[in-house]
Design an enzyme around this catalytic site. Structure first.
Site, PDB file in Angstrom:
ATOM      1  CE  LYS A 121      -4.122  -2.056   2.157  1.00  0.00           C
ATOM      2  NZ  LYS A 121      -5.076  -1.989   3.304  1.00  0.00           N
ATOM      3  CE1 TYR A 133      -9.578  -2.986   0.130  1.00  0.00           C
ATOM      4  CE2 TYR A 133      -8.511  -1.124  -0.923  1.00  0.00           C
ATOM      5  CZ  TYR A 133      -8.448  -2.254  -0.126  1.00  0.00           C
ATOM      6  OH  TYR A 133      -7.241  -2.651   0.417  1.00  0.00           O
ATOM      7  CG  PHE A 191     -13.730   1.823   6.636  1.00  0.00           C
ATOM      8  CD1 PHE A 191     -13.252   1.232   5.474  1.00  0.00           C
ATOM      9  CD2 PHE A 191     -14.428   1.030   7.539  1.00  0.00           C
ATOM     10  CE1 PHE A 191     -13.446  -0.110   5.207  1.00  0.00           C
ATOM     11  CE2 PHE A 191     -14.634  -0.326   7.287  1.00  0.00           C
ATOM     12  CZ  PHE A 191     -14.147  -0.895   6.114  1.00  0.00           C
ATOM     13  NE  ARG A 218      -7.416 -12.220   5.380  1.00  0.00           N
ATOM     14  CZ  ARG A 218      -7.793 -10.958   5.179  1.00  0.00           C
ATOM     15  NH1 ARG A 218      -7.611 -10.370   3.998  1.00  0.00           N
ATOM     16  NH2 ARG A 218      -8.341 -10.266   6.144  1.00  0.00           N
ATOM     17  CB  THR A 277      -7.744  -5.469   9.758  1.00  0.00           C
ATOM     18  OG1 THR A 277      -8.184  -6.647   9.066  1.00  0.00           O
ATOM     19  CG2 THR A 277      -8.117  -4.231   8.968  1.00  0.00           C
ATOM     20  CG  HIS A 281      -5.390  -5.918  -0.431  1.00  0.00           C
ATOM     21  ND1 HIS A 281      -6.633  -5.901   0.139  1.00  0.00           N
ATOM     22  CD2 HIS A 281      -5.456  -6.784  -1.465  1.00  0.00           C
ATOM     23  CE1 HIS A 281      -7.425  -6.728  -0.539  1.00  0.00           C
ATOM     24  NE2 HIS A 281      -6.728  -7.273  -1.522  1.00  0.00           N
ATOM     25  CD  GLU A 322      -8.978  -8.650  -3.704  1.00  0.00           C
ATOM     26  OE1 GLU A 322      -9.815  -8.253  -2.893  1.00  0.00           O
ATOM     27  OE2 GLU A 322      -7.845  -9.085  -3.367  1.00  0.00           O
TER      28      GLU A 322
END
Ligand code: ATP
Ligand code: MG
Length: 140
Positions: free
Chosen positions: A12, A52, A60, A88, A94, A118, A129
């Site tokens: 990111k 997203y 958010f 992950r 997160t 991400h 994705e």
């Protein structure tokens, strides 16, 4: 188990701007992922909104789109056994405040809305994705 799988990873804007892309790539390689595709890009607002889309109704969402478009990102197609879960796990929770030691978000995330990386969360989102950023012929 033991199933070769693909997932979409993003370095990111916060971690790229912070100069952590190299270390994140090293962690990815050390964890046994094969990098099938990798590209540096800058997301447009429309791309970030589309990527997203599942979060469109969340409070958010606007901030997330703003963040994801603030600077360059690195998008990657990763392959490994159980890649979705494994990536992950390497990312961490997160919210970096809850991320375990040794995870990328613990090391480089600074807030829930600036959390360094991400990863896709399921086979169907991974397929969507990966297709969002790569065509089949791009992948090694
Ligand atoms: P990502 O999809 O980015 O890999 P994730 O799957 O761990 O992260 P999601 O629930 O999909 O988390 O949320 C997507 C992103 O939205 C998070 O990475 C985070 O940056 C942001 N986000 C999630 N929850 C919040 C929140 N409560 N407040 C602010 N931002 C949030
Ligand atoms: Mg998610």
């Amino acid at each position: 188990m033991n199933q070769l799988e693909r997932t979409l990873a993003i370095i990111k804007p916060d971690s790229f701007a912070g100069g952590h892309a190299g270390e994140i790539l090293a962690m990815i390689e050390a964890a046994g992922f094969r990098i099938l595709g990798m590209r540096m890009t800058r997301l447009s607002k429309a791309q970030a909104q589309g990527f997203y889309d599942v979060h469109r109704e969340k409070p958010f969402f606007a901030g997330l789109v703003e963040f994801m478009t603030e600077g360059p990102v690195v998008v990657m197609a990763l392959e490994r056994e159980n890649a979705i879960r494994a990536w992950r796990d390497l990312m961490g929770a997160t919210n970096p405040a809850n991320a375990a030691d040794g995870t990328i978000r613990k090391k480089f995330g600074t807030a829930i809305d600036r959390n360094a990386v991400h990863g896709s969360d399921a086979p169907d989102t991974a397929a969507y994705e990966l297709g969002f950023f790569f065509s089949g012929s791009d992948l090694a």
